[in-house]
Motif scaffolding. Sequence first.
Motif, PDB file in Angstrom:
ATOM      1  N   GLU A 182      -6.327 -14.362  23.656  1.00 33.76           N
ATOM      2  CA  GLU A 182      -5.699 -15.685  23.656  1.00 33.76           C
ATOM      3  C   GLU A 182      -4.250 -15.634  23.176  1.00 33.76           C
ATOM      4  O   GLU A 182      -3.571 -16.652  23.143  1.00 33.76           O
ATOM      5  N   GLY A 183      -3.788 -14.464  22.741  1.00 34.21           N
ATOM      6  CA  GLY A 183      -2.422 -14.322  22.259  1.00 34.21           C
ATOM      7  C   GLY A 183      -2.225 -14.865  20.854  1.00 34.21           C
ATOM      8  O   GLY A 183      -1.123 -15.238  20.479  1.00 34.21           O
ATOM      9  N   GLU A 184      -3.286 -14.916  20.068  1.00 33.68           N
ATOM     10  CA  GLU A 184      -3.220 -15.488  18.728  1.00 33.68           C
ATOM     11  C   GLU A 184      -3.337 -14.440  17.637  1.00 33.68           C
ATOM     12  O   GLU A 184      -3.496 -14.771  16.472  1.00 33.68           O
ATOM     13  N   SER A 185      -3.293 -13.197  17.998  1.00 35.37           N
ATOM     14  CA  SER A 185      -3.401 -12.124  17.013  1.00 35.37           C
ATOM     15  C   SER A 185      -2.121 -11.324  17.033  1.00 35.37           C
ATOM     16  O   SER A 185      -1.555 -11.049  18.089  1.00 35.37           O
ATOM     17  N   ARG A 186      -1.643 -10.960  15.865  1.00 29.25           N
ATOM     18  CA  ARG A 186      -0.426 -10.163  15.775  1.00 29.25           C
ATOM     19  C   ARG A 186      -0.482  -9.342  14.496  1.00 29.25           C
ATOM     20  O   ARG A 186      -1.371  -9.512  13.672  1.00 29.25           O
ATOM     21  N   GLU A 187       0.480  -8.490  14.304  1.00 28.32           N
ATOM     22  CA  GLU A 187       0.605  -7.728  13.066  1.00 28.32           C
ATOM     23  C   GLU A 187       0.964  -8.698  11.960  1.00 28.32           C
ATOM     24  O   GLU A 187       1.940  -9.436  12.059  1.00 28.32           O
ATOM     25  N   ARG A 188       0.161  -8.738  10.900  1.00 27.87           N
ATOM     26  CA  ARG A 188       0.362  -9.737   9.856  1.00 27.87           C
ATOM     27  C   ARG A 188       1.430  -9.342   8.857  1.00 27.87           C
ATOM     28  O   ARG A 188       1.965 -10.176   8.153  1.00 27.87           O
ATOM     29  N   ARG A 189       1.734  -8.064   8.771  1.00 29.24           N
ATOM     30  CA  ARG A 189       2.787  -7.638   7.843  1.00 29.24           C
ATOM     31  C   ARG A 189       4.148  -7.922   8.452  1.00 29.24           C
ATOM     32  O   ARG A 189       4.342  -7.797   9.658  1.00 29.24           O
ATOM     33  N   ASP A 190       5.076  -8.298   7.625  1.00 29.11           N
ATOM     34  CA  ASP A 190       6.433  -8.516   8.103  1.00 29.11           C
ATOM     35  C   ASP A 190       7.047  -7.173   8.466  1.00 29.11           C
ATOM     36  O   ASP A 190       7.005  -6.218   7.694  1.00 29.11           O
ATOM     37  N   GLN A 191       7.603  -7.100   9.648  1.00 31.26           N
ATOM     38  CA  GLN A 191       8.234  -5.876  10.107  1.00 31.26           C
ATOM     39  C   GLN A 191       9.709  -5.914   9.759  1.00 31.26           C
ATOM     40  O   GLN A 191      10.370  -6.943   9.888  1.00 31.26           O
ATOM     41  N   LEU A 192      10.220  -4.796   9.302  1.00 35.62           N
ATOM     42  CA  LEU A 192      11.616  -4.705   8.929  1.00 35.62           C
ATOM     43  C   LEU A 192      12.483  -4.719  10.186  1.00 35.62           C
ATOM     44  O   LEU A 192      12.265  -3.940  11.109  1.00 35.62           O
ATOM     45  N   VAL A 193      13.422  -5.625  10.214  1.00 35.43           N
ATOM     46  CA  VAL A 193      14.347  -5.715  11.341  1.00 35.43           C
ATOM     47  C   VAL A 193      15.694  -5.208  10.856  1.00 35.43           C
ATOM     48  O   VAL A 193      16.288  -5.762   9.933  1.00 35.43           O
ATOM     49  N   HIS A 194      16.148  -4.144  11.452  1.00 29.18           N
ATOM     50  CA  HIS A 194      17.423  -3.569  11.054  1.00 29.18           C
ATOM     51  C   HIS A 194      18.560  -4.373  11.657  1.00 29.18           C
ATOM     52  O   HIS A 194      18.512  -4.759  12.826  1.00 29.18           O
ATOM     53  N   PRO A 195      19.611  -4.621  10.888  1.00 28.93           N
ATOM     54  CA  PRO A 195      20.748  -5.350  11.455  1.00 28.93           C
ATOM     55  C   PRO A 195      21.457  -4.487  12.498  1.00 28.93           C
ATOM     56  O   PRO A 195      21.406  -3.265  12.454  1.00 28.93           O
TER      57      PRO A 195
END
Length: 174
Positions: free
Chosen positions: A106-119
């Motif tokens: 259903e597209g309602e599951s994702r990685e729950r940890r915040d992923q580091l986004v590099h600038p």
Amino acid sequence: MDAVTQLAPTVGVVAACDFLAVARASFYRQRPVLGPPVSSVPDPALPLDRAAPARSLSDAEREAVLQVLHEERFQDRSPAAVQATLLDEGQYLCSTRTMYRILQQEGESRERRDQLVHPVYHKPELLATAPNQLWSWTSPSCGSGQVDLLLPLRHPRRLQPLRYRLDDRVPGRR
């Protein structure tokens, strides 16, 4: 070599080469096509649509699981916690993995940890519009110690410092 080629599909390449006293390396070296030999038997056609397993949930059962997972009391809980609560209440809908699978479909599951986004890295830019606006540090080594000099740059793209006579400014320099 033709005898090995004809005999190989029935008994195998190793047995055919041993029986006919042909080195396998010679057989493979003289074979015209790399990879497995071409066989006259066509490959069986693969089914395009896979049949649903007999034990899979029906559409009505999937909807019931989704309704339970969307209830207000379970909105901030993981499927494992929902499963444990439902089991405490004496209700079993499906396995925890199946709940995750339904949520993913259903597209309602994702990685729950915040992923580091590099600038995004921006290449430094040297902006000098007139002389004496761009300076650089340099550290020429001297006999007993090190002296830092601040030098203006003549050509910023090549980072070429102006030529100074360091004989008068740095003691001990030849």
